[in-house]
Design a protein around this motif. Structure first.
Motif, PDB file in Angstrom:
ATOM      1  N   LEU A 194      24.301  22.670  64.148  1.00 44.46           N
ATOM      2  CA  LEU A 194      25.067  23.719  63.481  1.00 44.46           C
ATOM      3  C   LEU A 194      24.316  25.040  63.509  1.00 44.46           C
ATOM      4  CD1 LEU A 194      27.553  24.521  61.885  1.00 44.46           C
ATOM      5  CD2 LEU A 194      26.395  23.765  59.798  1.00 44.46           C
ATOM      6  N   LYS A 195      22.992  24.982  63.245  1.00 39.02           N
ATOM      7  CA  LYS A 195      22.203  26.215  63.272  1.00 39.02           C
ATOM      8  C   LYS A 195      22.187  26.833  64.663  1.00 39.02           C
ATOM      9  CE  LYS A 195      18.520  24.392  61.328  1.00 39.02           C
ATOM     10  NZ  LYS A 195      17.148  24.295  60.770  1.00 39.02           N
ATOM     11  N   VAL A 248      34.069  22.991  64.250  1.00 42.00           N
ATOM     12  CA  VAL A 248      33.216  23.924  63.521  1.00 42.00           C
ATOM     13  C   VAL A 248      32.379  24.640  64.563  1.00 42.00           C
ATOM     14  CG1 VAL A 248      31.376  24.222  61.837  1.00 42.00           C
ATOM     15  CG2 VAL A 248      33.153  22.521  61.434  1.00 42.00           C
ATOM     16  N   LEU A 294      31.977  22.704  67.539  1.00 41.48           N
ATOM     17  CA  LEU A 294      31.392  21.365  67.411  1.00 41.48           C
ATOM     18  C   LEU A 294      32.405  20.413  66.804  1.00 41.48           C
ATOM     19  CD1 LEU A 294      27.892  22.351  65.976  1.00 41.48           C
ATOM     20  CD2 LEU A 294      28.478  21.898  68.356  1.00 41.48           C
ATOM     21  N   LEU A 314      25.631  28.373  65.249  1.00 43.72           N
ATOM     22  CA  LEU A 314      25.846  29.583  64.456  1.00 43.72           C
ATOM     23  C   LEU A 314      25.004  30.748  64.963  1.00 43.72           C
ATOM     24  CD1 LEU A 314      25.961  28.076  60.853  1.00 43.72           C
ATOM     25  CD2 LEU A 314      27.874  29.018  62.137  1.00 43.72           C
ATOM     26  N   ILE A 354      28.251  16.362  62.933  1.00 41.06           N
ATOM     27  CA  ILE A 354      27.537  17.608  63.225  1.00 41.06           C
ATOM     28  C   ILE A 354      26.206  17.607  62.489  1.00 41.06           C
ATOM     29  CG2 ILE A 354      27.629  20.115  63.087  1.00 41.06           C
ATOM     30  CD1 ILE A 354      30.669  19.903  63.157  1.00 41.06           C
TER      31      ILE A 354
END
Length: 405
Positions: A185-186, A173, A176, A189, A180
């Motif tokens: 993740l933030k 993702v 990653l 992104l 996660i």
């Protein structure tokens, strides 16, 4: 007379064409009898010959050595690299047949996908159904598959190797893998205001403002924008300060109360007047609260303290600043003066008089509140309205200090 006709080797009588039939029949009977005797003799000779001691070498028999070399011993029957046996039903037992013939899985052990240990062989019909369990993750390329996680199986289908994915790991993702977190993740992104495509330019400016003040500046909100507020309400929220708000609300501190709240007040509350009410200390408190309405943001309450005549306490309040208001309270621990266990009363922070030395005084600073206890106990108003002098209140009361800033 018959013509003599015989065999060349043994002289057996034979018929002749000019002989009479009856003569040749007799001759044939004689010949057959002689043959019978000879054959009987040969049989006896052969039988006696077989019983004689004699020997031969393998080379005496053509092809015997090659045949012996090619044979498998009986001990190799049913064993690896040997030959299959037959059961009572004349068939090869299932245990001696390849598992691949039955489509069964055959566990071969663990496999290190990082080092390819043990080396995965080429998939062939003979190893169909073989499988290894991945013990160390890796990217070894087997039949075009390079993503091997711990717990996965690598299985031969007879022509290539397949993967049975037994892990829940996210393949990828935004780069990653594994567990996660929201923060990771933030970060990955990297969502920016510009990514909110359905927001207007003003909307993007608003959500990217540095703080609430900047947002209010962008929105240019004024009291007039609060459409459901009354005119008086808008006047109140636009007042310059708390004093102006109190003026609008008509909250004016009376002359007597203001005087009590003043640091210059030196009166002795021995005989409360009707003009000031029944408790000058409470009136002073009320005046102070009115004068500082909306100012308090911090508070402190001590644990229950034991009274010691003539003693003192230093209590760290943790407010970070000198408190603006502070009081001493007495908490009843044994019925006394008409009060029950659990009752709590405010103690006037003064001595009853210089001679008696009864009461409590508080001295605050930015760190501590120092408590001074009267040498002869304290004085309070009983629940029936009379003064109640306590020469040693330690057995019936505990001391609690509260402060606000």
């Amino acid at each position: 007379m018959p013509v003599e006709n015989t065999t060349p080797n043994r002289g057996y009588q034979l018929p002749f064409g000019s002989n009479d039939l009856e003569d040749d029949v007799l001759r044939l009977i004689a010949a057959l009898s002689a043959i019978d005797v000879d054959v009987a003799g040969l049989l006896v000779s052969v039988a006696q010959r077989a019983m004689l001691v004699h020997s031969h070498v393998i080379a005496d028999t053509t092809g015997l050595q090659a045949a012996l070399d090619a044979k498998q011993d009986e001990s190799e029957k049913g064993n690896a690299n040997g030959y299959a046996s037959l059961g009572a039903d004349g068939k090869v037992p299932a245990a001696q047949l390849p598992a691949a013939l039955f489509g069964a899985m055959s566990y071969q052990g663990t496999w290190n996908a990082n080092t390819n240990t043990p080396t995965i062989p080429a998939a062939v019909p003979a190893n169909k159904g073989w499988y290894y369990k991945v013990s160390t993750a890796g990217v070894t390329n087997v039949s075009g598959i390079t993503d091997w996680g711990v717990g996965d199986w690598i299985v031969s289908n007879g022509t290539s190797w397949d993967k049975i994915d037994n892990t829940d790991q996210v393949s990828s993702v935004v780069g990653l893998q594994g567990a996660i977190t929201a923060a990771a993740l933030k970060t990955a992104l990297a969502i920016a205001v510009a990514d909110i495509t359905d927001a207007s330019a003003n909307g993007r400016s608003l959500i990217s403002a540095a703080n609430y003040a900047a947002m209010k500046t962008l929105l240019a909100v004024t009291a007039a924008d609060i459409t459901n507020a009354s005119a008086n309400g808008r006047s109140l929220i636009t007042a310059a300060d708390y004093a102006a708000m109190r003026t609008l609300l008509g909250l004016v501190i009376g002359t007597n109360v203001a005087a009590i709240a003043s640091p210059a007040f030196t009166g002795t509350p021995t005989a409360p007047t009707a003009a000031l009410g029944t408790n000058t200390t409470q009136l002073a408190t009320t005046a102070f609260v009115l004068a500082n309405a909306g100012v308090f943001t911090k508070s402190y309450e001590s644990a229950a303290q034991t009274w010691t005549n003539g003693g003192s306490l230093t209590l760290a309040h943790g407010l970070g600043v000198k408190p603006k208001m502070y009081h001493a309270y007495a908490a009843c621990i044994s019925a006394d003066g008409g009060y029950a266990v659990g009752d709590e009363i405010l103690i006037a922070t003064w001595a009853s008089d210089a001679a008696d030395g009864r009461g409590v005084n508080l001295r605050p600073d930015a760190t501590n509140i120092t408590v001074y206890m009267g040498a002869n106990g304290l004085v309070m108003v009983s629940s029936t309205g009379g003064y109640n002098y306590k020469s040693n209140p330690a057995s019936t009361w505990k001391l609690i200090i509260r402060a606000w800033a």
